[in-house]
Design a protein around this motif. Structure first.
Motif: not given
Length: 523
Positions: A293-295, A352-354, A313-327
């Motif tokens: 919202d602030r951004s 928020i977008l609305i 346009f917010i061309t990508e959004y998602e509640g996401i966890f991106f994998p890092d195999p070292t972690i």
């Protein structure tokens, strides 16, 4: 289970007692509970259905179609379109389809993704040593977009392509009787250099010159084209030097900007590279909606100062966890994505977008597949609705309706979150997030409320100016826990339940932890 509703005035009580109860609920009076008992969480929501704020753009309810993994599984091994996935996507009311989406977009050569599948050369995913067969090419995209009746939004290859290649793609679509109006110049092209991920980027002045070239080439083939340039959010939502340079040089050549400011928490570990409990991660993700919202506010003000009154346009959004195999084992990481908590992040982001008038379009990251919180889940050959499906389906019903004034007074129902890598701690985030809508004919009304608390119900006094004689329903998206997800064995572990609802005017409602609640009324 739907919590009980207590309409105001149902039971007679002295005025002083009623006032005291209200003040207690809002946290203005001490609780009569013992010191050992936690105070109940209370808020209030006021809705004015006569105070119109804006019409809700239909293009807010778009999706991404990635070319990798056979279009995330939507294209079969024999080249056919998976009818079951396509049917569920159509049920979800997808209004726009962005293609080719993700990192692969800036490595995608469309002319190598047409014709017989067996003759299409492999292409780079954008990560070093990683390749895929582009069976989800432009012709397949056309078929899917037409089936969904979705407005196409094309990302032109700006990392390894050229303006001429983009123009040729516009010409290809036109020859197919499928003219494309919306174009984006590159995907996250601001990541400069070649790193371990294979990302190719450009300095802002070089990118601005590319934008000018691409815009001219695309409009030569499609004069009505709307061209979007990539923008970024500065550190901690500050002004971006990139935006100032790009808009200063190429601002008069574009029709809007695209931004990715709603991927959270992205990294599932602390700054010291330790993995905290899931509760900490999910709370950081839901708290990050405040940063989204602030951004957007910062970006809107920067556009105002630069004199660029153009849509976002917010061309990508998602509640996401991106994998890092070292972690962490990537299988553990991606299991967090198609969960109730991630779907609630999406629900709050859509609200928020609305609310932000400059935002005219958005694309949720994943239509299908197993790595993201996609709309359609696939497990052991079974297709089912992920929690994200229900969020998209319900909010997309509001396309073309009117956003009206709603005010949430959080009272004592606020929470804090811990820092995650690249995400600062958030403080005093309201547990409840709400929007209200009505249709232009003034016959249908809705109130959407997200409880972003993972473990606390919130009791709220709700006041509305609904007309007399309305009838209603109450829908709740919830599950056995915030980390619940659907699978082949239990495809409805997280689902939307709907019941009749007689409340209107003013009433009190207890919102379950980690839930989306939708009140709908009709007259």
């Amino acid at each position: 289970m739907i919590p009980p509703i207590v309409p105001a005035g149902r039971r007679a009580r002295p005025a002083a007692a009623w006032l005291a109860a209200c003040l207690l609920l809002l946290g203005f009076l001490p609780s009569p509970l013992s010191a050992a008992d936690p105070a109940p969480f209370g808020s209030s929501i006021a809705v004015d259905f006569s105070a119109i704020q804006r019409a809700i753009p239909a293009l807010l309810f778009g999706q991404n179609l990635q070319p990798i993994d056979r279009g995330e599984g939507i294209i079969g091994a024999d080249g056919s379109v998976d009818a079951e996935i396509l049917g569920l996507a159509g049920e979800a009311r997808v209004t726009s389809l962005r293609y080719p989406a993700g990192t692969a977009a800036d490595y995608f050569h469309w002319w190598q993704a047409v014709g017989l599948h067996s003759r299409r050369p492999q292409q780079s995913t954008g990560y070093l040593g990683s390749f895929y067969s582009p069976v989800a090419g432009p012709d397949e995209f056309i078929r899917i977009a037409i089936a969904l009746r979705a407005v196409p939004f094309i990302t032109a290859n700006t990392g390894t392509g050229s303006a001429d290649e983009a123009a040729a793609l516009a010409r290809f679509f036109k020859a197919r009787g499928f003219p494309v109006v919306f174009w984006e110049v590159g995907n996250e092209i601001y990541f400069e250099g070649v790193g371990e991920g294979g990302l190719v980027g450009l300095p802002p002045n070089v990118y601005a010159n590319r934008v000018i070239q691409y815009a001219a080439a695309i409009r030569q083939e499609m004069p009505a084209a709307k061209v979007f340039a990539a923008a970024v959010i500065g550190p901690e939502e500050s002004d971006s030097y990139w935006n100032a340079v790009v808009l200063g040089l190429a601002g008069s050549f574009i029709d809007g900007i695209s931004v990715h400011n709603a991927y959270f928490p992205l990294y599932g570990y602390r700054p010291d590279r330790t993995v905290p409990p899931d509760e900490v991660l999910y709370r950081a993700m839901l708290g990050a909606t405040a940063a989204v919202d602030r951004s957007l506010g910062v970006l809107e003000r920067q556009l105002d100062r630069l004199g660029r009154l153009i849509p976002i346009f917010i061309t990508e959004y998602e509640g996401i966890f991106f994998p890092d195999p070292t972690i962490e084992d990537p299988a553990l990481t991606v299991r967090r994505n198609p969960t109730l908590a991630c779907a609630l992040f999406d629900a709050s982001v859509l609200q928020i977008l609305i609310r932000h008038e400059r935002v005219q379009g958005a694309h949720h990251m994943s239509l299908a597949g197993e790595r993201f919180g996609s709309l359609v889940g696939v497990d052991q050959g079974v297709r089912f609705r992920n929690p994200q499906f229900y969020v998209h389906h319900e909010y997309a019903k509001e396309a073309g309706n009117l956003l009206v004034k709603s005010v949430v007074e959080p009272g004592n129902a606020v929470f804090d979150s811990e820092p995650i890598r690249l995400l600062s701690p958030q403080h005093n985030v309201p547990m409840l997030d709400a929007i209200a809508t009505r249709d232009p004919g003034d016959t249908n009304y809705a109130l959407f409320v997200v409880n972003r608390s993972l473990d606390q119900p919130v009791s709220a006094m709700i006041s509305t100016n609904l007309p007399a004689g309305v009838t209603g329903t109450l829908s709740v998206l919830s599950g056995p826990s915030y980390a619940a997800r659907n699978n082949a064995a239990n495809p409805q572990r997280v689902a939307l339940t709907t019941a009749a609802f007689a409340g209107g005017g003013a009433f009190t409602y207890s919102f379950p932890p980690a839930s989306l609640t939708i009140f709908r009324w009709h007259r």
